[in-house]
Design an enzyme around this catalytic site. Structure first.
Site, PDB file in Angstrom:
ATOM      1  N   LYS A 179      40.129  73.917  91.054  1.00 28.87           N
ATOM      2  CA  LYS A 179      41.553  74.265  90.969  1.00 28.87           C
ATOM      3  C   LYS A 179      41.934  74.449  89.509  1.00 28.87           C
ATOM      4  O   LYS A 179      42.083  73.476  88.772  1.00 28.87           O
ATOM      5  CB  LYS A 179      42.438  73.177  91.592  1.00 28.87           C
ATOM      6  CG  LYS A 179      43.897  73.657  91.711  1.00 28.87           C
ATOM      7  CD  LYS A 179      44.890  72.524  91.815  1.00 28.87           C
ATOM      8  CE  LYS A 179      45.339  71.988  90.482  1.00 28.87           C
ATOM      9  NZ  LYS A 179      46.133  72.952  89.661  1.00 28.87           N
ATOM     10  N   GLU A 254      38.644  63.899  81.084  1.00 28.17           N
ATOM     11  CA  GLU A 254      38.789  64.259  79.668  1.00 28.17           C
ATOM     12  C   GLU A 254      40.275  64.468  79.425  1.00 28.17           C
ATOM     13  O   GLU A 254      40.874  65.401  79.950  1.00 28.17           O
ATOM     14  CB  GLU A 254      37.974  65.522  79.362  1.00 28.17           C
ATOM     15  CG  GLU A 254      37.673  65.677  77.877  1.00 28.17           C
ATOM     16  CD  GLU A 254      38.800  66.348  77.111  1.00 28.17           C
ATOM     17  OE1 GLU A 254      39.551  65.608  76.426  1.00 28.17           O
ATOM     18  OE2 GLU A 254      38.937  67.569  77.174  1.00 28.17           O
ATOM     19  N   CYS A 288      42.981  69.827  72.891  1.00 29.36           N
ATOM     20  CA  CYS A 288      42.963  68.356  72.906  1.00 29.36           C
ATOM     21  C   CYS A 288      42.359  67.786  71.626  1.00 29.36           C
ATOM     22  O   CYS A 288      42.594  66.628  71.278  1.00 29.36           O
ATOM     23  CB  CYS A 288      42.210  67.845  74.129  1.00 29.36           C
ATOM     24  SG  CYS A 288      40.535  68.510  74.272  1.00 29.36           S
ATOM     25  N   GLU A 392      51.011  62.311  72.182  1.00 33.34           N
ATOM     26  CA  GLU A 392      50.438  63.651  72.068  1.00 33.34           C
ATOM     27  C   GLU A 392      51.546  64.689  72.220  1.00 33.34           C
ATOM     28  O   GLU A 392      52.277  64.676  73.202  1.00 33.34           O
ATOM     29  CB  GLU A 392      49.373  63.862  73.144  1.00 33.34           C
ATOM     30  CG  GLU A 392      48.699  65.214  73.035  1.00 33.34           C
ATOM     31  CD  GLU A 392      47.547  65.411  74.003  1.00 33.34           C
ATOM     32  OE1 GLU A 392      46.496  65.898  73.577  1.00 33.34           O
ATOM     33  OE2 GLU A 392      47.711  65.079  75.195  1.00 33.34           O
TER      34      GLU A 392
END
Length: 488
Positions: A179, A254, A288, A392
């Site tokens: 997905k 991750e 990231c 973040e």
């Protein structure tokens, strides 16, 4: 297979080697214009069930093939993607907002290389053997594919990170239900159109488009999907862990990063600034591994800040099709507003915004006036406990702060809940080894950034994830090991 209703691109799911229309759709936007251009299936449990069934059906035959035979198909798929490099790059840019240049130089070549790398890598692993002659026994290990792999990939590097999961999964003999992000589904759908030509048997790769709460939730909670690999936010990973827990699934997660660059006074400043601008702002800061906290030794802090801000101002943001631009648009209106809110928060906390958001205006072509653009932004003067220094942001924003000692640099670097990557800038070989040892990060780059050998483990510690992927690590994750003892 697809239709152009009212000039929209309409995607279909790819299940059992065929394109299957979906009766519900979601809007997908071109981030550089702010306009809807694509309709993506809003799949749910029914579509996921069909895909899992197709993957289960294909598993016995696919898993019994030789690694060499599977590798041939992966290499052919890589060839087909490379033949259409520009077409894929333009589609990735339109769907994600990144520049065509970045997609052409980074995303699409790496997507093809992921298939080539694992096609080769899977041929070179060996298993363990031990003798117990005094008992007349020989022990050895064998590795078997796990079954149906559930793969969920993010919107920042769409095809690049989807293929990073699909390639090792199918190379090791698993079948897949994947997905992609509902915001960036087009290149995955384009790749599906190449599957038959590559010789991929029906049902080996199935792609179900849709949102996390509907399609993703059904996939990770499916009892016949024993393994899930996910790249995305820490919050979503917590949900995946909860949904997977009753089934004891294998998980590879991750997640986010709040990556520090630690710059010592003996750094090669020109090289450091050039690379740190790239590491802070590449792909609109939507990687990231991007640098979002820069700690600079006090004796060079003022010099660094002045030169860094000047370099950041030269990092051009604008229409993704213009080759002179370094950055394109952010992924969505909501994300742009979120990133801007961090800059507003920094101001309210007494931080100084040196360039970018609210300081420098963008000169955009008329067609891009409603796009989700934001210039490279540099902030200083925030405390380490500030939300802007802790969370973040995932945009073109980085914060600069001074330090005095090596110990203080380590404490600042480690002072967040994330631990994905770090960069260290120094000419002192002893210092860089000490820093690499002490920093809590899955990847530490010294005097460089984003240099990747795909053989080596990739992943983070703390809230940046669980598990590692890479040559041997992906082989281990996508297989089950058995210990066999034979008495003779």
């Amino acid at each position: 297979m697809t239709s152009q209703k009212s000039s929209f691109l309409v995607l279909d799911n790819f299940i059992g080697g065929e394109f299957v229309p979906c009766d519900r759709h979601m809007d997908s936007y071109d981030p550089s214009t702010g306009e809807v251009y694509c309709k993506v299936p809003d799949s749910g449990p029914e579509e996921v069930e069909a895909a899992v069934k197709a993957a289960k059906k294909a598993f016995p035959e696919w898993s019994s093939r030789s690694p060499e035979h599977r590798a041939q198909i992966l290499n052919k798929l890589a060839d087909l993607i490379e033949e259409r490099l520009l077409e894929f790059a333009q589609a990735e840019s339109k769907d994600q907002g990144k520049t065509v240049t970045f997609a052409r130089n980074v995303d699409i070549p790496r997507s093809a290389y992921n298939f080539r790398f694992f096609a080769s890598s899977v041929l070179h692993h060996t298993t363990d053997c031990s003798q117990m002659d005094h008992l007349g026994c020989l022990n050895y290990t064998i590795r078997c594919p796990v079954g149906v792999a559930g793969l969920i990939s993010p919107w920042n590097l769409p095809l690049y990170l989807l293929t990073w999961k699909i390639a090792p999964a199918i190379a090791t003999g698993n079948t897949v239900v994947a997905k992609p992000s509902e915001m960036t589904s087009v290149t995955a759908w384009m790749m599906c159109k190449l599957m038959q030509k590559a010789g991929m048997p029906p049902g080996v790769v199935n792609i179900v488009f849709g949102s996390g709460p509907r399609a993703g939730n059904a996939l990770v909670g499916h009892p016949d999907v024993p393994l899930v690999s996910f790249t995305g936010s820490t919050l979503t990973a917590q949900r995946i862990t909860e949904r997977s827990a009753p089934y004891c699934k294998k998980l590879s997660l991750e997640l986010g990063g709040k990556n520090p660059a630690i710059i010592f006074a003996d750094a090669d400043l020109d090289q450091c600034i050039q690379t740190t601008v790239r590491s802070s702002f590449s792909n609109q800061g939507e990687i990231c591994l991007c640098t979002s906290r820069i700690y600079v030794e006090r004796s060079i802090y003022d010099t660094f800040l002045e030169k860094f801000v000047a370099a950041a101002r030269k990092w051009k943001t604008g229409a993704p099709s213009d080759p002179s631009n370094n950055n394109g648009a952010l992924i969505s209106k909501e994300h742009l507003e979120k990133v801007r809110s961090f800059v507003a928060l920094a101001r309210s906390e007494g931080g100084t915004v040196h360039c970018g958001e609210g300081v420098d205006s963008l000169d955009l072509p008329e067609a891009n006036a409603n796009g989700y653009f934001m210039p490279a932004t540099v902030i200083s003067g925030l405390s380490d406990s500030s939300t802007v220094m802790q969370e973040e942001i995932f945009g073109p924003v980085t914060c600069v702060s001074p330090f005095d000692t090596e110990d203080e640099a380590v404490a600042k670097g480690n002072g967040v809940r994330y631990g994905l990557a770090a960069t260290v800038w120094s000419q002192d070989v002893g210092k860089v080894h000490r820093m690499a040892q002490r920093l809590q990060a899955g990847l530490v780059w010294t005097n460089c950034w984003l240099v990747r050998d795909l053989n080596l483990p990739f992943g983070g510690m703390k809230n940046s994830g669980v598990g590692r992927e890479g040559g041997k690590d992906s082989y281990h994750f996508f297989t089950e090991v058995k210990s066999v003892t034979i008495k003779h």
